[in-house]
Design an enzyme around this catalytic site. Structure first.
Site, short mmCIF file in Angstrom:
data_model
loop_
_atom_site.label_atom_id
_atom_site.label_comp_id
_atom_site.label_asym_id
_atom_site.label_seq_id
_atom_site.Cartn_x
_atom_site.Cartn_y
_atom_site.Cartn_z
N CYS A 105 8.82 -0.96 0.55
CA CYS A 105 8.99 -0.26 -0.68
C CYS A 105 10.42 0.41 -0.68
CB CYS A 105 8.08 0.73 -0.86
SG CYS A 105 8.27 1.74 -2.47
N CYS A 201 0.07 3.97 -2.05
CA CYS A 201 -0.01 4.53 -3.53
C CYS A 201 -0.86 3.49 -4.27
CB CYS A 201 1.56 4.55 -4.08
SG CYS A 201 2.54 2.72 -4.09
#
Length: 384
Positions: A105, A201
């Site tokens: 990410c 997440c």
């Protein structure tokens, strides 16, 4: 005088909020941006869960923008996040690896794509609330450790390019978390007391096995075997296990057993702790930071960190064009293919390079008093 425009990646947490506030105080024209990275499901909206990147977090980031009176935008990046983070996460487990989605990410989304969008808007600099610093070493930029080692995130940032590092600001690198919260209170930010995110997440329930099942992954059943090939049990899917795992195996044995290998046919190899120490492994998919990119092979010593929050260990390394072979000089176990390894100099806290531990490259040895000697100077056990 204004220092110019800067984009701050605002997650909705206190760290990015304080980052935006501090940069405003320094004279930057701050633009807040939240990255929408995946299609949120109902559990992610539960504010009692310590997840991040949910609709609630977007609202919190927007409220911080209103509090600071700065422009605030949401950028859709679901497609890129799916390709670079979620798909790789799923594929790694299918291949018997242990993924590191935060690294992907940061590399491809928070710094890669966001930096490209900033440049397209004519904005050179971006900032985040990461706990890390950036230094210049012999004309090259590198991430270095934060002051607060309990929060240090340098491990996750080895994938940043030289262009990223040259134009990125980490205002929190010299601060502790309590100091950041105190600044948030001083600034009157609405997230000053917000709990930290502690989960992946896109897996707000913190159960990656359930997530894989929802993705219709066919789990591969197989056998538990010892290193000598002895079958000692069966399991319902190799995807349920990670290297170094001890709990949840469901195997009764004379001593605790650890996962040391996950094979494509579903075989999960187990060993007692004394048999899990790593002799060597290979790191590929390299990104060189302070380590200048040259083609010739080099052999040297440095420190290697193989997991977030683990202590870097001394190692001999042989650097090739496309990979680094690592020979630990201190005891280390649980080296997991798919996870990241980062390299530090022996006497400094900046990153030389980082990469992914190659599957099939980890070799182990059985610890014995004859094979391990005590190094009184280092205070650690090392290979002779």
């Amino acid at each position: 005088m204004s220092k110019g425009k800067i984009i701050v990646a605002m997650s909705g947490g206190v760290d990015s909020a304080v980052t935006a506030g501090l940069l405003m105080e320094e004279g930057y024209e701050v633009i807040g941006v939240n990255l929408r990275t995946w299609e949120y499901e109902a559990p992610a909206c539960d504010t009692t869960k310590k997840s991040c990147c949910s609709p609630e977090d977007i609202r919190d980031a927007r409220d911080v923008g209103l509090s600071l009176n700065i422009p605030f935008y949401v950028i859709k990046m679901e497609k890129l996040f799916q390709e670079k983070v979620i798909d790789r996460f799923v594929n790694d487990y299918k291949e018997g690896k242990t993924p590191n989605p935060c690294v992907e990410c940061n590399t491809f989304v928070k710094f890669g794509a966001l930096f490209e969008k900033a440049q397209a808007l004519g904005i050179d600099k971006i900032a985040t609330g990461h706990y890390a610093n950036i230094v210049e070493i012999d004309g090259r930029y590198a991430v270095s450790n934060a002051q607060d080692m309990n929060k240090n995130q340098a491990y996750y940032l080895y994938g940043l390019s030289q262009e990223n590092l040259k134009n990125t600001v980490f205002p929190l690198g010299g601060m502790t978390k309590p100091e950041v919260r105190e600044i948030a209170r001083r600034m009157g930010l609405p997230v000053a007391e917000k709990a930290e995110s502690q989960e992946i997440c896109f897996i707000p329930e913190n159960d990656y096995r359930k997530f894989l099942a929802k993705k219709n992954i066919n789990f591969t059943p197989g056998f538990f075997k010892l290193q000598d090939g002895q079958v000692i049990g069966e399991h319902s899917g190799k995807e349920n296990f990670t290297i170094g795992q001890r709990k949840g195996l469901g195997i009764a044995w004379k001593a605790p057993l650890y996962v040391i290998s996950i094979q494509d046919d579903g075989t999960v190899v187990l060993a007692e702790e004394r048999q899990t120490f790593v002799e060597s492994f290979i790191v590929e998919d390299l990104n060189l930071q302070a380590w200048a990119p040259v083609l010739e092979t080099e052999s040297s010593e440095c420190r290697v960190q193989v997991r977030y929050r683990s202590r870097p260990i001394r190692a001999k390394v042989v650097r090739n064009e496309n990979f680094i072979e690592v020979f630990p000089l201190e005891e280390v176990k649980g080296v997991a293919p798919g996870q990241s390894a980062v390299f530090y100099p022996n006497d400094s806290d900046y990153l030389l390079a980082g990469g992914i531990i190659r599957k099939g490259s980890v070799t182990t040895y059985e610890k014995s008093e004859l094979s391990i000697s005590e190094n009184s100077e280092l205070g650690v056990s090392v290979l002779p």
